[in-house]
Structure formats: C-alpha cells, structure tokens
Design a protein around this motif. Structure first.
Motif, PDB file in Angstrom:
ATOM      1  N   ALA A  29       0.833  -1.201   0.000  1.00  0.00           N
ATOM      2  CA  ALA A  29       0.000   0.000   0.000  1.00  0.00           C
ATOM      3  C   ALA A  29       0.862   1.244   0.000  1.00  0.00           C
ATOM      4  O   ALA A  29       1.901   1.300   0.661  1.00  0.00           O
ATOM      5  N   GLY A  30       0.415   2.248  -0.747  1.00  0.00           N
ATOM      6  CA  GLY A  30       1.074   3.555  -0.794  1.00  0.00           C
ATOM      7  C   GLY A  30       0.290   4.480  -1.683  1.00  0.00           C
ATOM      8  O   GLY A  30      -0.530   4.032  -2.495  1.00  0.00           O
ATOM      9  N   ASP A  31       0.531   5.778  -1.568  1.00  0.00           N
ATOM     10  CA  ASP A  31      -0.212   6.762  -2.362  1.00  0.00           C
ATOM     11  C   ASP A  31       0.558   7.031  -3.653  1.00  0.00           C
ATOM     12  O   ASP A  31       1.365   7.952  -3.745  1.00  0.00           O
ATOM     13  N   PHE A  32       0.271   6.243  -4.674  1.00  0.00           N
ATOM     14  CA  PHE A  32       1.042   6.284  -5.915  1.00  0.00           C
ATOM     15  C   PHE A  32       0.763   7.535  -6.751  1.00  0.00           C
ATOM     16  O   PHE A  32       1.600   7.935  -7.549  1.00  0.00           O
ATOM     17  N   ASN A  33      -0.422   8.129  -6.581  1.00  0.00           N
ATOM     18  CA  ASN A  33      -0.756   9.326  -7.370  1.00  0.00           C
ATOM     19  C   ASN A  33      -0.804  10.593  -6.541  1.00  0.00           C
ATOM     20  O   ASN A  33      -1.199  11.650  -7.044  1.00  0.00           O
ATOM     21  N   GLY A  34      -0.433  10.530  -5.274  1.00  0.00           N
ATOM     22  CA  GLY A  34      -0.306  11.719  -4.438  1.00  0.00           C
ATOM     23  C   GLY A  34      -1.590  12.477  -4.189  1.00  0.00           C
ATOM     24  O   GLY A  34      -1.546  13.687  -3.942  1.00  0.00           O
ATOM     25  N   ASP A  35      -2.730  11.792  -4.232  1.00  0.00           N
ATOM     26  CA  ASP A  35      -4.004  12.481  -4.049  1.00  0.00           C
ATOM     27  C   ASP A  35      -4.509  12.439  -2.612  1.00  0.00           C
ATOM     28  O   ASP A  35      -5.612  12.880  -2.312  1.00  0.00           O
ATOM     29  N   GLY A  36      -3.693  11.883  -1.697  1.00  0.00           N
ATOM     30  CA  GLY A  36      -4.073  11.818  -0.296  1.00  0.00           C
ATOM     31  C   GLY A  36      -4.787  10.545   0.096  1.00  0.00           C
ATOM     32  O   GLY A  36      -5.076  10.337   1.281  1.00  0.00           O
TER      33      GLY A  36
END
Length: 541
Positions: free
Chosen positions: A183-190
């Motif tokens: 899991a991680g925020d791959f598109n930086g949208d929060g």
C-alpha cells in the motif's frame, strides 16, 4: 532438516512443521521520509495496531479446513493489548463471501488509509479463493476491511478479484491474486492505493505460464475503486525485460518514495527471473515503477539484479533476488531506499543457501547503484555466522527502532540453527541500524527466542523471523518490531504449529527485550484458541 521458504507455484501448499515450506512470502512494509509512513492505526488513536494472519485457521461448523482468519491486536500507551482485539474471517457478519476450505484468508496483509478518513484500513489476501460459478480454482481475491474510531469494521467491506467489475484481466485457474500486497499513495491524491501481486498469472497469447502480474487499485473518498485500475507485467509497454515462463513477477511487493517526489513508487519482486546470456536460472530481479500524478507509470522503470552494473554480488542460479522487499530511508536523506532479499544466496559454499540482502539507495533520480550494499551473516562485524540453509533475508521490515530519524532494517533468518547441540530452524532476526551514511554494522544485533529477556524459548522448527512488521505500538517515537514465529508450538501438551508472535519494543538505543511480548491464540483475552497447524504469525502487518 532445513525449512525452506514457500513458493507460490501453481498450487501453493503449506506443509506440516516437519516438512519444507515451498515458496516466497512477500512482505510489504512501507516506511518513507517524504510521504507519511504507512503502518496500521486502524482506530486512529495514534497507536499503531497489529494484524496477524492465521491463514490455516479452520472456520465454521461443519469445519472449513484452512479457510483462514486474522487476529487484530490494538496498540496503547503500554504497547499492544488484548483489549478490543478482533478475530476476522469470511464468516464474520458483514464480511463478504464465505469461508471455504483452503482459501487461506490472511495469508498476506497490508495496511493503508484508502478512503482518507484518518483511520487505516486492512487489505487481506485470500490467494487460494475460488472464483465464480462454475468455480475457477485458486484464482485468488482480496478483502478490504475499513477502519473507524472503533477499529476495523465489516461496514463497507470490499471483495476484489479479477472478475470484479472494472478490474483488468480475468480470473483464471491458479493465478493467486493476492499472493503479495503493498500500500502507498502512488498518485499523491491523499488516498492510499494498493498493489496486488498475481505471481502465477499467465501472460499473452499463447500464454506464458506463471510469468506474473500486478493489479493496482486506487483509493478515493469512497475507498478503493476499479476506476483507473492498472495491470502491470513485463510485457506492459515501457516495462523493462520480457515476460517469461515461471518468472513470478509480483511475488513480493513494497511501496516507497525512492526519488523523494512525494509520490509512492512500487518495487516488484521477480525472484525466479532468469538473468544473462547464457541464462542464469532463477537468479531473480526487481522491477521498479515510479509514481506520478497519474499513478504508477512505466516512465523511468528500472530493472535491477545482481548482474546490474556496479551492484554488489553476482547473479547465480537459484539465488531468488527479490524474494522479499522492504523500503525505508536508511540514510535519512528524504528518499526511500530499497532492501532486497536474496533468499538462496550462497556465501561460503555451493548450494549453501545462507542468504543475503542487497540495499539500493534512493536519490532525486530514483534508486541508484551508488553506495549500494550487500549484507549477510559473514559481513564484517555482523552478529551470527552464515550457515547452510539459514535463508538470511527470507523476510524484511524497515522502521526507525531507535528514533534517530534514520530507518533501520530487520532481516529474518528463519532457518537459523541455535545452540549446541543444534536446535534446527529455530530462527532469528538480524537488525542493522541506519545512519547518515546508510545501514551500518555498528550496534547490529541478532535476536532469537534464547536471547536474554525474550519470552518463550528456541525450539526446533519454530521459524522465528518467518514474517516481520514494524509499527509504533506504544507511540513513543521509536518503532517496534513484530516477529512471526509461525510454527511455534503452544501449551503443554504442545499444540504443534499453532504459531505465535514476539514483539520487541524500540527505544533510544534501539530494539530491546524490555517489555517484550509473546502473543498467540491462547494468550489471555485473545479471541479464538490455539490449534495445531493454524500458523498464527505467518503474516503480520
């Protein structure tokens, strides 16, 4: 007899404690300097919580053998506590689908806040789930169980597989969707996103058997969604190398911000990759896909192995470079670094399988060979000694155990023999500490169940260190380490293979036996009961 790591072959099987495990267990531990660290605070109280996979748990009446379950233990100012603990499975009210024999619910785990509500959520792999009617055996699936002020809840539970509406590709026999998770925020949208390993996926027409793939589902205010779902493999446009039979792309996954741009990136283990010309069979490799505002992209994709230019070590048959992965900022420079398990690396002799770990450091341009390291138990000043069948690097976890701002690395050595006479496969964990110059042997320590102050005792085939997870369970600014002891026998008379988890707490001087905990399904207040072959602790998050 040495216990070997599991491989997700076409039909993954967990054998009895006296036999070898076939295969590779992917750990997904997220620790990043730029984006927030992803651990697992399911009730949002500031204390990380621990999910423990019990994939061979029998469920229901009549009994569904090896249906699987997950125990959840919550953090507090005094560390993990049985207060409010949960026992979740596919017959839990509100959880979608039904517990069935051999599903292995809880075989893999990952945590992230997929709906951005401040409560971490739990993804549970069910890699041997049968899908559809007529049944597609072992196609695999994942559950997403959402957090709340009261902890994990079945409200809004999701059940994803490759026949879910909008998900790319199709459920097929023995794909093993859910065999690895990150899991991680791959598109930086929060909103955190989740990558799902499908290491037995066949690619192309005609089919390239077990080439492997990864599905990516993106988060939103409504949780994970099929909108923008991605399907990656080594024949995807722009991805380096080529899909080949038995590569097992997606056997291990980890998310980290390797270029410090605030978008999580994804490292994908390809542990059975053949390298070179002539081919070195099963040497192993890792593909790295970088995040962006549009999500993961093939732009800047990297392909690493032990024959990559300037990388320490040499690719050899059966090394399985990429069997386990961990991401953390070991030099505290704002870019995450990547630790790569090389499960079957030979150190002193041919076919000794002592094991090793390669470390690649991040930079503004992503992972680089500059300053890369290779660690094993014969490295200078490292505690322990490389021995045949140790499998140093079978599991990895990154966390800041001494609270100094640099992440540290825990390395599972589940085949470690202890004592004289030998206690076969008792297992151990080596811990390397970070610094401004990266991981160092200074202050390194090897832990096992015969270490002073550690609860329980080392026994044959315990496999202490089979699974690892970091989290700050007491919120004291030093991360703690959960150690899966999946084959631990519990009670008197002994319940063989019931499984357990040791927890070592961090401090200003690093991990310590002070306050060490020993959890199993017979611990006071923990739901369910220890039973033979449950393998409590085979996965931890």
């Amino acid at each position: 007899m040495k216990i070997r790591a599991r491989k997700y072959l076409s039909i993954p099987i967990i054998l009895d404690v006296l036999f070898a495990l076939s295969g590779l267990l992917g750990m997904a531990v997220d620790a990043g300097a730029a984006p927030p660290t992803v651990y697992a605070d399911f009730n949002g109280d500031g204390f990380d919580d621990l999910a423990v996979g019990v994939p061979d748990e029998d469920i229901g009446d009549p009994i569904q053998v090896n249906a699987g379950a997950v125990n959840v233990i919550y953090g507090s100012a005094k560390g993990l506590s049985s207060l409010g603990n949960q026992f979740l499975h596919q017959n839990t009210p509100g959880i979608l689908d039904t517990a069935e024999a051999g599903d292995l619910f809880g075989d893999t785990l990952a945590g992230g806040d997929f709906n951005g509500d401040g409560f971490d959520d739990l993804v549970v792999g069910v890699p041997e789930e049968d899908i559809g009617n007529p049944t597609i055996p072992t196609a695999g699936a994942v559950h997403v169980i959402y957090g709340s002020a009261g902890g994990l809840s079945s409200v809004g539970d999701q059940f994803w597989h490759q026949n879910s509406s909008g998900i790319l590709d199709t459920a097929e026999w023995f794909d093993g969707f859910g065999s690895a998770l990150a899991a991680g925020d791959f598109n930086g949208d929060g909103f955190d996103d989740v990558a799902v390993g499908v290491p037995s996926e066949g690619i192309g027409d005609p089919v390239i058997t077990r080439a492997g793939a990864v599905n990516v589902l993106y988060g939103s205010a409504g949780g994970l969604s099929s909108v923008g779902d991605q399907f990656w493999h080594q024949n995807s446009a722009g991805i380096l190398d080529t899909a080949e039979a038995n590569d097992s792309f997606g056997s291990a996954l980890v998310a980290g911000d390797f270029n410090g741009d605030d978008f999580y990136d994804l490292a994908v283990g390809v542990p059975e990759e053949d390298i070179g010309n002539p081919m070195i069979s099963g040497a192993g490799a890792v593909n790295v896909l970088y995040g962006s505002a549009g999500g993961l992209s093939s732009v800047g994709d990297q392909f690493w192995h032990q024959n990559s230019t300037d990388i320490e070590g040499v690719a050899e048959p059966g090394d399985n470079f990429g069997n386990a992965l961990a991401a953390g900022d070991f030099d505290n420079d704002g870019s995450d670094d990547l630790a790569v398990g090389v499960l079957s690396e030979d150190i002193e002799a041919v076919d000794d399988n002592a094991g090793a770990v390669n470390v690649l450091y991040g930079s503004a341009n992503g992972l680089s060979s500059i300053g890369n390291q290779v660690w094993h138990q014969n490295s200078t000043d490292i505690e322990g000694a490389a021995e045949p069948g140790d499998n140093f690097g079978n599991a990895l976890a990154a966390g800041d155990f001494d609270g100094d701002g640099s992440d540290d690395l825990a390395v599972g050595v589940f085949g470690e023999d202890l004592g004289n006479p030998n206690i076969d496969n008792a297992g151990a964990v080596n811990v390397l500490y970070g610094s401004a110059n990266g991981l160092s042997s200074i202050g390194n320590r090897v832990w096992h169940q015969d270490s002073s102050g550690i609860l329980d005792r080392a026994e044959a085939f315990d496999v202490f260190g089979y699974a690892l997870a970091a989290g700050d369970f007491n919120n004291d600014a030093s991360d703690d380490l959960a150690v899966g002891v999946a084959f631990e026998g519990i009670g008197d008379p002994v319940i063989t293979g019931a499984g357990a988890v040791n927890v070592l707490y961090g401090s200003g001087s690093g991990l310590s036996a002070t306050g060490d905990q020993f959890w199993n399904q017979d611990s006071p207040g923990i739901q369910d009961a220890a039973e033979a072959g449950d393998y409590f602790g085979l996965a931890v998050q």
